[in-house]
Design an enzyme around this catalytic site. Structure first.
Site, short mmCIF file in Angstrom:
data_model
loop_
_atom_site.label_atom_id
_atom_site.label_comp_id
_atom_site.label_asym_id
_atom_site.label_seq_id
_atom_site.Cartn_x
_atom_site.Cartn_y
_atom_site.Cartn_z
N GLY A 218 0.84 -1.21 0.00
CA GLY A 218 0.00 0.00 0.00
C GLY A 218 0.86 1.24 0.00
N ASN A 219 0.28 2.37 0.37
CA ASN A 219 1.06 3.60 0.49
C ASN A 219 0.50 4.44 1.62
OD1 ASN A 219 -1.02 5.45 -0.62
ND2 ASN A 219 -0.74 4.21 -2.45
N ARG A 220 1.11 5.58 1.86
CA ARG A 220 0.80 6.35 3.07
C ARG A 220 -0.38 7.31 2.92
NH1 ARG A 220 5.28 6.29 6.49
NH2 ARG A 220 7.19 5.59 5.50
N SER A 221 -1.10 7.26 1.83
CA SER A 221 -2.21 8.20 1.65
C SER A 221 -3.27 8.03 2.74
CB SER A 221 -2.85 7.98 0.27
OG SER A 221 -4.07 8.68 0.20
N ALA A 285 -4.38 7.80 -4.40
CA ALA A 285 -2.99 7.37 -4.61
C ALA A 285 -3.05 5.87 -4.92
CB ALA A 285 -2.18 7.64 -3.36
#
Ligand code: CTP
Length: 414
Positions: A218-221, A285
């Protein structure tokens, strides 16, 4: 949104707000509303009925608004006020609105300061009912509400199903939460004819791409930027659909929320709707890659032999792969989060993905990017021009973006 710092901002800043409080236990929540609206920059005049004062004290409201709380139609002050309050108001909100108040308002009664204010005002009116579920279900209450909504054009916000007063269990009749009341008031203040009757689609948040049933890429959004845009578009009068990846934020008030996990699910949710929407804002994102072979059962440490390789395969591009399905004439807004050469990369994305506006920011800059409530963005247009904006809260950025969508919408009349 509830998590953001409350600083004076549109559409509440500088607005005259009459906040009527009638006699229900939910009146304690209206103290928070009065406090927040004041911090958002509103001039808040609180009007309490006699029964409201059995639940909450006028002094409490004076403490949070810094203005006298108004209670009496028949004081020297009340005599002048009963017209002036309504005449000068930008919005009148009654929260909680009891069954008795609804009956009096529906009949045009003028026996207290809040009812006279309603008769004297041409401002939009927001009513937030709160009562026992049986009372709420009563045909007379429903008829009064229908009259206020259909004949007088009041915005009826709530109630929702939830815990009622102690001992009364749970049911439909619970007043909406303070931040939702503030949003409902915001919608009354921010009405914008360019957006009314339009349908706005927003993508937001990260996507989670499963490695196995318990792990993901995943990502930090956080989703904050997209949620702020969805809420701001709703405030302006649009119908809003928010397609959101996993996010811990409260769903924006009044907005249709479609929850998805993966890029593929986000793509499918957008593809089925984008033929009917007038404005599309791609702020998610989206993970560009996903594990090629997601496991059906949890990968054990003992299976890995000390190292582990996850093969990734490309995900759909939500904005680009749904491009041919867009409604003709729709306005499309992209985002670009870069870590260098922002304008060059952003201009290429605007062109490549067929956007009418692109909102670019630099993830390495302080106060911009993921996980913070502020953003410093540059808005790019297809003619090659760009406009850097100062450091703003994400709520302000949302309004700045919609301010730039507005003329495009008017020009195209989609
Ligand atoms: N986007 C999308 N689907 C993807 C990737 C991006 O819809 N799979 C959208 C984003 O929501 C954003 C725009 O495309 O509006 C640009 O996203 P960004 O991640 O900055 O660009 P990428 O196309 O992924 O390019 P790169 O990773 O090379 O920077």
């Amino acid at each position: 949104m509830p998590a953001d710092p409350l600083e004076p901002r549109r559409p509440w800043n500088g607005k005259r707000i009459v906040l009527g409080v009638t006699g229900g236990i939910a009146a304690y929540k209206t103290i928070q509303v009065a406090r927040d609206l004041t911090r958002l920059g509103g001039e808040v005049d609180v009007v309490l009925t006699r029964s409201a004062q059995k639940f909450v004290a006028p002094l409490t409201f004076e403490g949070v608004t810094g203005r006298p709380a108004l209670t009496n139609l028949f004081s020297a002050e009340g005599a002048a006020l009963h017209i002036r309050l309504g005449r000068d108001a930008d919005v009148v909100c009654v929260a909680p609105a009891t069954a008795d108040f609804l009956a009096r308002a529906a009949h045009g009664r003028a026996d207290d300061l809040i009812c006279t204010t309603l008769l004297a005002t041409q401002a939009p009116v927001v009513v937030c009912p709160a009562m026992n579920d049986r009372m709420y279900a009563h045909v007379q209450v429903q008829e009064n509400l229908a009259h206020l909504r259909n004949r007088l054009g009041y915005q009826i916000a709530g109630p929702v199903t939830g815990a009622l007063a102690a001992g009364e269990g749970s049911g439909p009749g619970r007043m909406i939460e303070p931040w939702q009341i503030e949003e409902a008031i915001g919608r009354a203040l921010a009405a914008d004819e360019a957006f009314s009757g339009t349908h706005v689609l927003v993508t937001a948040g990260p996507t989670h791409e499963p490695i196995d049933p318990v792990r993901y890429v995943g990502n930090r959004s956080s989703g904050r930027m997209g949620y702020a845009i969805a809420q701001a578009a709703w405030r302006r009068g649009a119908k809003v659909t928010l397609v959101s990846g996993p996010s811990l934020l409260d769903p924006p008030f009044g907005v249709e929320l479609i929850r998805v996990e993966t890029a593929q699910e986000m793509h499918d949710a957008v593809a089925t709707r984008i033929g009917d929407t007038n404005v599309n804002v791609f702020s998610a994102a989206v993970a560009d890659f996903r594990p090629a072979d997601a496991r059906q059962s949890k990968l054990k440490r003992s299976d890995t032999g000390g190292t582990m390789t996850v093969d990734l395969t490309q995900n759909p591009d939500v904005a680009n792969d749904t491009r041919s399905a867009r409604k003709a004439g729709s306005i499309n807004v992209g985002f670009a989060l870069e870590t260098g050469d922002v304008l060059v990369h952003a201009a290429a994305k605007l062109e490549r993905k067929g956007f009418d506006l692109l909102v670019a920011n630099d993830a390495t800059e302080e106060g911009a990017g993921f996980g913070v409530s502020t953003n410093r963005v540059t808005v790019l247009l297809p003619d090659g021009s760009n406009e850097p904006l100062p450091l703003l809260s994400k709520d302000e950025v949302a309004d700045e973006v919609l301010d730039r969508v507005r003329p495009l919408l008017q020009r195209r009349e989609v």
